[in-house]
Design a protein around this motif. Structure first.
Motif, short mmCIF file in Angstrom:
data_model
loop_
_atom_site.label_atom_id
_atom_site.label_comp_id
_atom_site.label_asym_id
_atom_site.label_seq_id
_atom_site.Cartn_x
_atom_site.Cartn_y
_atom_site.Cartn_z
N THR A 222 0.78 -1.40 -0.17
CA THR A 222 0.45 -0.18 -0.12
C THR A 222 0.82 1.21 -0.01
O THR A 222 1.97 1.03 0.35
N ASP A 223 0.21 2.47 -0.72
CA ASP A 223 1.32 4.19 -0.96
C ASP A 223 0.70 4.67 0.31
O ASP A 223 0.92 6.46 -0.12
N VAL A 224 -0.32 3.99 1.07
CA VAL A 224 -1.57 5.38 1.58
C VAL A 224 -0.95 4.54 3.09
O VAL A 224 -1.63 3.64 3.22
N LEU A 225 -0.78 5.44 4.07
CA LEU A 225 -0.77 5.24 5.54
C LEU A 225 -1.84 5.67 5.98
O LEU A 225 -1.99 7.15 6.60
N PRO A 226 -2.85 5.02 6.43
CA PRO A 226 -4.30 6.20 7.14
C PRO A 226 -4.07 7.02 8.11
O PRO A 226 -3.15 6.30 9.06
N PRO A 227 -4.90 7.93 8.56
CA PRO A 227 -4.61 8.28 9.73
C PRO A 227 -4.55 7.62 10.81
O PRO A 227 -5.24 6.72 11.04
N HIS A 228 -4.15 8.31 12.10
CA HIS A 228 -4.22 7.64 13.08
C HIS A 228 -3.96 5.33 12.98
O HIS A 228 -5.26 5.00 13.69
N ALA A 229 -3.22 5.36 12.69
CA ALA A 229 -3.04 3.97 12.59
C ALA A 229 -1.53 3.22 11.93
O ALA A 229 -1.34 4.26 11.96
N THR A 230 -1.72 2.10 12.33
CA THR A 230 -0.13 1.28 11.59
C THR A 230 -0.52 0.58 10.78
O THR A 230 -1.67 -0.39 10.74
N THR A 231 0.68 0.85 10.25
CA THR A 231 0.50 -0.04 8.43
C THR A 231 1.64 -0.93 8.60
O THR A 231 2.92 -0.18 9.06
N HIS A 232 1.88 -2.16 8.30
CA HIS A 232 3.18 -2.84 8.27
C HIS A 232 3.42 -3.60 7.30
O HIS A 232 2.16 -4.34 6.37
N GLY A 233 4.01 -4.07 6.19
CA GLY A 233 4.81 -4.79 5.25
C GLY A 233 6.70 -5.29 5.52
O GLY A 233 6.86 -4.93 5.52
N PHE A 234 6.29 -6.32 4.67
CA PHE A 234 8.29 -6.73 4.12
C PHE A 234 8.18 -5.67 2.98
O PHE A 234 7.52 -6.36 1.83
N LEU A 235 9.59 -5.44 2.97
CA LEU A 235 10.30 -4.73 1.65
C LEU A 235 11.77 -5.86 2.19
O LEU A 235 11.60 -6.53 3.00
N PHE A 236 12.16 -6.89 0.28
CA PHE A 236 12.95 -7.78 0.56
C PHE A 236 14.12 -7.22 -0.32
O PHE A 236 13.35 -6.63 -1.58
N PHE A 237 15.16 -7.53 -0.08
CA PHE A 237 16.58 -7.23 -0.87
C PHE A 237 17.84 -8.07 -0.92
O PHE A 237 18.01 -8.87 0.23
N ASP A 238 18.32 -8.26 -2.03
CA ASP A 238 19.36 -9.14 -2.04
C ASP A 238 20.50 -9.29 -1.48
O ASP A 238 21.49 -8.17 -2.09
N MET A 239 20.89 -9.74 -0.25
CA MET A 239 22.19 -9.57 0.29
C MET A 239 23.07 -10.78 -0.48
O MET A 239 23.92 -10.31 0.34
#
Length: 212
Positions: free
Chosen positions: A156-173
């Motif tokens: 998601t590219d929207v962070l709602p007000p007074h709320a917590t959003t989370h998700g994984f990002l993946f990077f090739d190490m």
């Protein structure tokens, strides 16, 4: 029954129960906070941590780090986040700095399951959309992994007000997970959706991440 329970407690090593307790990710020190927006990054650095959310085949086996990123927006306005500009900046001592873009679920599945596509220089592929009815042609395991990753990726590219959003990002190490302690998550492009006012960039220092 009580006797067996007492024996079990005595056999367990000290601190075993404390270690199994769930840690509130919003209390982690790997964070940045300003303008009433808190961003916390929780990198997964051991194979055991991947078993729960990722199952049998995980990004870890392909040398890819998964970072669970939490956004707590305490503003009255929603915030727009540009996912395409997020970078993992790696600065090992005495080496050239690297800026890694996040991988899509499809790219992670390629690196984990298709040896021919295990090259980080492979260009990004367009995301697939549910309901399109098309088949990947890459096998059932690939389809299942891409679908599974798609359900947990930060999408998601929207962070709602007074709320917590989370998700994984993946990077090739490239399996160099120790380099995470010379890294930071750089999030430069955020703005309030009501007046389009830009927020200052966020940098989450991962040098203090605990062993896990």
């Amino acid at each position: 029954m009580l006797y067996r329970l007492l024996v079990l407690i005595m056999l367990c090593p000290p601190g075993a129960f404390a270690q199994s307790a769930q840690v509130d990710p919003l209390t982690l020190r790997t964070r940045d906070l300003h303008q009433n927006l808190l961003i916390v990054a929780d990198p997964y650095l051991s194979a055991d941590r991947y078993k729960g959310p990722f199952g049998k085949k995980s990004p870890y086996e392909a040398g890819i780090v998964a970072i669970n990123v939490y956004f707590r927006n305490d503003n009255d306005s929603p915030i727009r986040l540009n996912l395409e500009t997020i970078r993992l900046v790696i600065s090992p001592p005495g080496e050239e700095r690297q800026r890694l873009a996040a991988l899509s679920p499809e790219e992670v599945a390629d690196r984990a399951l298709l040896k021919a596509n295990a090259n980080p220089s492979v260009p990004r592929r367009p995301l697939s959309f549910p309901g399109s009815g098309s088949k990947s042609g890459k096998g059932k395991a690939w389809d299942e992994m891409a679908t599974s990753l798609g359900s947990v990726v930060l999408a998601t590219d929207v962070l709602p007000p007074h709320a917590t959003t989370h998700g994984f990002l993946f990077f090739d190490m490239n399996h160099q997970f120790d380099a995470i302690r010379h890294s930071r998550v750089y999030i430069p492009d955020l703005s309030f959706m009501t007046d389009h006012k830009a927020l200052f960039f966020f940098e989450i220092d991962l040098s203090i991440v605990p062993a896990n």
